[in-house]
Motif scaffolding. Structure first.
Motif, short mmCIF file in Angstrom:
data_model
loop_
_atom_site.label_atom_id
_atom_site.label_comp_id
_atom_site.label_asym_id
_atom_site.label_seq_id
_atom_site.Cartn_x
_atom_site.Cartn_y
_atom_site.Cartn_z
N ARG A 4 0.77 -1.13 0.02
CA ARG A 4 -0.31 0.34 0.00
C ARG A 4 0.98 1.32 0.08
N GLY A 14 -5.91 10.65 6.21
CA GLY A 14 -7.40 9.52 6.17
C GLY A 14 -8.63 10.73 6.31
N CYS A 32 -8.78 7.10 -0.06
CA CYS A 32 -8.67 6.14 0.41
C CYS A 32 -9.47 5.74 1.23
N SER A 33 -10.98 6.19 1.80
CA SER A 33 -12.30 6.25 2.03
C SER A 33 -11.17 6.09 3.83
N GLU A 35 -8.30 5.41 4.91
CA GLU A 35 -7.54 4.44 5.57
C GLU A 35 -6.20 5.29 5.62
N THR A 38 -3.49 3.84 -0.63
CA THR A 38 -3.96 3.24 -1.33
C THR A 38 -3.21 2.48 -2.59
N ARG A 51 -8.46 -4.12 -0.43
CA ARG A 51 -9.55 -4.29 0.78
C ARG A 51 -9.01 -5.37 1.45
N GLU A 85 -13.79 -2.78 5.45
CA GLU A 85 -12.66 -1.70 5.12
C GLU A 85 -12.55 -0.67 6.50
N GLY A 86 -10.80 -0.62 6.40
CA GLY A 86 -10.81 -0.32 7.63
C GLY A 86 -11.16 -1.14 8.44
#
Length: 255
Positions: A4, A14, A32-33, A35, A38, A51, A85-86
């Motif tokens: 990543r 984030g 990157c939602s 996080e 990416t 993910r 995610e996360g």
């Protein structure tokens, strides 16, 4: 897999800042939602799309407590979903119970109800019958003269109460079953039983009218009455005979 890389939009924080009416508002980075890192599109895994997690279904055992009723919920801690995610802990799984209705019993809370069909001979004379319960069949005594709609209570033969060793009761709703086909002899016995009360009353009236004649009877007459009474004792009274016939009728019906 691919490594990543730090998100270029939020620079690894984030969060993305934007301005609204003179105020700076932070929200999760859309790139990157939230996080902070990416994976490039060419390096993403085809299964998880970068993910690191995939959705799947699995079957888990559930322990049903004694006395569980329709609509109750059972909580299974830590067996729910995890964030796709996360990071974050797994949630809980709640199982809603649906109890299928029984063909034999009816349930109200921890109590059980059962409709018991009773031969009319047993209702009249009394006796013992086998009754199903959740623990197996038991023998129940029925008193003589039981009426249609009477109810019997079997203590502690119901359902276990939740989080308790106590149990409910089982109630028997007695339905007296009447015969539909009678033989000539059975019909005559029932008609004789139905007329028994009026016959006794007329007999008493006759004795009262003939009391003067009875007082004038000789010793010879008295002897005849004594012989008649001894014959009655040997043969039995009407109710003794009707009881005996009912018992015989009961045995014939059971067969």
């Amino acid at each position: 897999g691919a490594k990543r890389q730090t998100c270029k939009t939020c620079r690894g924080t984030g969060q993305a800042m934007f301005q609204m009416g003179g105020f700076h508002v932070a929200q999760p980075c859309p790139e990157c939602s939230g996080e902070g890192s990416t994976i490039s599109a060419k390096d993403k895994c085809s299964a998880c799309q970068g993910r690191g997690r995939v959705r799947e279904r699995k079957t888990v055992p559930v322990e049903i407590p004694a006395g569980c009723d329709n609509g109750m919920r059972i909580k299974l801690s830590g067996l729910g979903d995890v964030p796709i995610e996360g990071a974050g802990p797994a949630g809980d799984l709640y199982v809603r119970v649906r109890v299928m209705p029984s063909k034999t019993f009816r349930r109200k809370g921890s109590d059980i109800y059962y409709d018991l069909e009773l031969p009319f001979t047993t209702a009249i004379l009394g006796g013992s019958v086998r009754v199903p319960t959740v623990d197996g069949d038991v023998e129940v005594k029925v008193r003589a003269g039981t009426q249609p709609g009477d109810e019997l209570r079997l203590r502690a033969k119901g359902v276990r109460k939740i989080n308790s060793m106590a149990r409910g009761d089982q109630y028997l709703n007695l339905n007296v079953k009447l015969p539909t086909d009678l033989s000539a002899r059975q019909r005559r016995l029932i008609e004789e039983f139905a007329d028994g009360g009026s016959s006794s009353s007329s007999g008493k009236d006759c004795d009262a009218k003939d009391s003067s004649t009875a007082d004038k009877s000789t010793d010879k007459d008295s002897g005849e009455h004594t012989d008649g009474s001894s014959k009655e004792q040997k043969g039995g009274g009407f109710f003794s005979r009707i009881k005996k016939d009912f018992e015989s009728f009961k045995k014939h019906s059971d067969k």
